[in-house]
Write a protein that holds these residues in place. Structure first.
Motif, mmCIF file in Angstrom:
data_model
loop_
_atom_site.group_PDB
_atom_site.id
_atom_site.type_symbol
_atom_site.label_atom_id
_atom_site.label_comp_id
_atom_site.label_asym_id
_atom_site.label_seq_id
_atom_site.Cartn_x
_atom_site.Cartn_y
_atom_site.Cartn_z
ATOM 1 N N LEU A 6 0.815 -1.169 0.021
ATOM 2 C CA LEU A 6 0.150 0.143 -0.240
ATOM 3 C C LEU A 6 0.871 1.420 -0.033
ATOM 4 O O LEU A 6 0.485 2.248 -0.633
ATOM 5 C CB LEU A 6 -0.891 0.087 1.166
ATOM 6 C CG LEU A 6 -2.190 -0.908 1.382
ATOM 7 C CD1 LEU A 6 -2.876 -1.156 2.455
ATOM 8 C CD2 LEU A 6 -2.773 -0.726 -0.105
ATOM 9 N N TYR A 10 0.773 4.101 -2.772
ATOM 10 C CA TYR A 10 0.514 5.508 -2.463
ATOM 11 C C TYR A 10 1.484 6.422 -2.965
ATOM 12 O O TYR A 10 1.178 7.444 -3.379
ATOM 13 C CB TYR A 10 0.283 5.537 -1.020
ATOM 14 C CG TYR A 10 0.002 6.710 -0.385
ATOM 15 C CD1 TYR A 10 -1.344 7.125 -0.668
ATOM 16 C CD2 TYR A 10 0.860 7.768 0.314
ATOM 17 C CE1 TYR A 10 -1.816 8.542 -0.108
ATOM 18 C CE2 TYR A 10 0.651 8.919 0.817
ATOM 19 C CZ TYR A 10 -0.934 9.208 0.665
ATOM 20 O OH TYR A 10 -1.255 10.440 1.023
ATOM 21 N N CYS A 14 0.897 9.675 -5.668
ATOM 22 C CA CYS A 14 1.381 11.012 -5.337
ATOM 23 C C CYS A 14 2.331 11.779 -6.376
ATOM 24 O O CYS A 14 2.183 12.859 -6.625
ATOM 25 C CB CYS A 14 2.134 10.672 -3.995
ATOM 26 S SG CYS A 14 1.073 10.526 -2.508
ATOM 27 N N PHE A 64 -5.542 9.671 -3.613
ATOM 28 C CA PHE A 64 -4.535 10.146 -2.604
ATOM 29 C C PHE A 64 -5.297 10.181 -1.427
ATOM 30 O O PHE A 64 -4.423 9.916 -0.213
ATOM 31 C CB PHE A 64 -4.041 11.713 -3.109
ATOM 32 C CG PHE A 64 -3.323 12.289 -1.997
ATOM 33 C CD1 PHE A 64 -2.051 12.085 -1.982
ATOM 34 C CD2 PHE A 64 -3.787 13.296 -1.167
ATOM 35 C CE1 PHE A 64 -1.189 12.734 -0.872
ATOM 36 C CE2 PHE A 64 -3.147 13.905 -0.166
ATOM 37 C CZ PHE A 64 -1.638 13.554 -0.186
ATOM 38 N N GLY A 67 -5.906 6.607 -0.264
ATOM 39 C CA GLY A 67 -4.899 5.805 0.277
ATOM 40 C C GLY A 67 -4.394 6.401 1.771
ATOM 41 O O GLY A 67 -3.938 5.660 2.509
ATOM 42 N N ALA A 68 -4.388 7.754 1.946
ATOM 43 C CA ALA A 68 -3.975 8.421 3.266
ATOM 44 C C ALA A 68 -4.693 7.673 4.399
ATOM 45 O O ALA A 68 -4.221 7.285 5.342
ATOM 46 C CB ALA A 68 -3.973 9.730 3.281
ATOM 47 N N LEU A 71 -3.797 3.783 4.889
ATOM 48 C CA LEU A 71 -2.637 3.854 5.384
ATOM 49 C C LEU A 71 -2.714 4.065 6.759
ATOM 50 O O LEU A 71 -2.064 3.522 7.661
ATOM 51 C CB LEU A 71 -1.562 4.552 4.714
ATOM 52 C CG LEU A 71 -0.955 3.940 3.423
ATOM 53 C CD1 LEU A 71 -0.014 5.064 2.916
ATOM 54 C CD2 LEU A 71 -0.269 2.673 3.860
#
Length: 150
Positions: A6, A10, A14, A64, A67-68, A71
């Motif tokens: 992951l 990510y 980005c 984005f 994904g943040a 994570l």
């Protein structure tokens, strides 16, 4: 393993978002429009059709943010500390606080018990015990100096 996969995805998202934003053309919001030079344009620049880069930046921006969030969730389930894998660095166990005993502590080896006088003294409930007296230090034995050898 899943966490590092992951993280890799990510970082790729980005980088792609960075490229998509930097390759887009400006919307005409330069310094001339701030002083009334761009009278024929709307408030935020001329209206343009959605290009491939505009759609890509919107999709990559959503990825984005997701994904943040992903994570952050996966990262909290991992090790709880940076030092958790180091041997001998385990935190001290938490001992729950207990109620203090009401009885006074037993005298230690440096204190001597109060001399018995044969009379009983009574103390009110909850009163502190009398302070213990320190035993006098034993005197050093006197030794004669050794004679000098010739």
């Amino acid at each position: 393993m899943l966490y590092w996969l992951l993280v890799t995805l990510y970082v790729v998202v980005c980088l792609l978002l960075l490229l998509a934003v930097l390759l887009q053309q400006g919307k005409g919001g330069d310094i001339a429009s701030a002083f009334g030079g761009g009278g024929g344009q709307a408030a935020f620049g001329a209206r343009q059709g959605a290009t491939v880069l505009t759609k890509a930046s919107a999709i990559l921006g959503g990825l984005f943010m997701l994904g943040a969030l992903g994570l952050a969730i996966v990262g909290t389930r991992g090790p709880s500390s940076v030092m958790s894998g180091v041997p001998g660095a385990a935190p001290a166990p938490v001992v729950p606080a207990t109620k203090a005993p009401s009885a006074p502590a037993a005298p230690t080896a440096t204190t001597s018990p109060a001399p018995a006088t044969g009379t009983a003294t009574s103390q009110p409930a909850g009163a502190a015990p009398a302070p213990a007296t320190l035993a006098p230090a034993p005197a050093a034995p006197a030794t004669a100096p050794e004679p000098k050898k010739q």
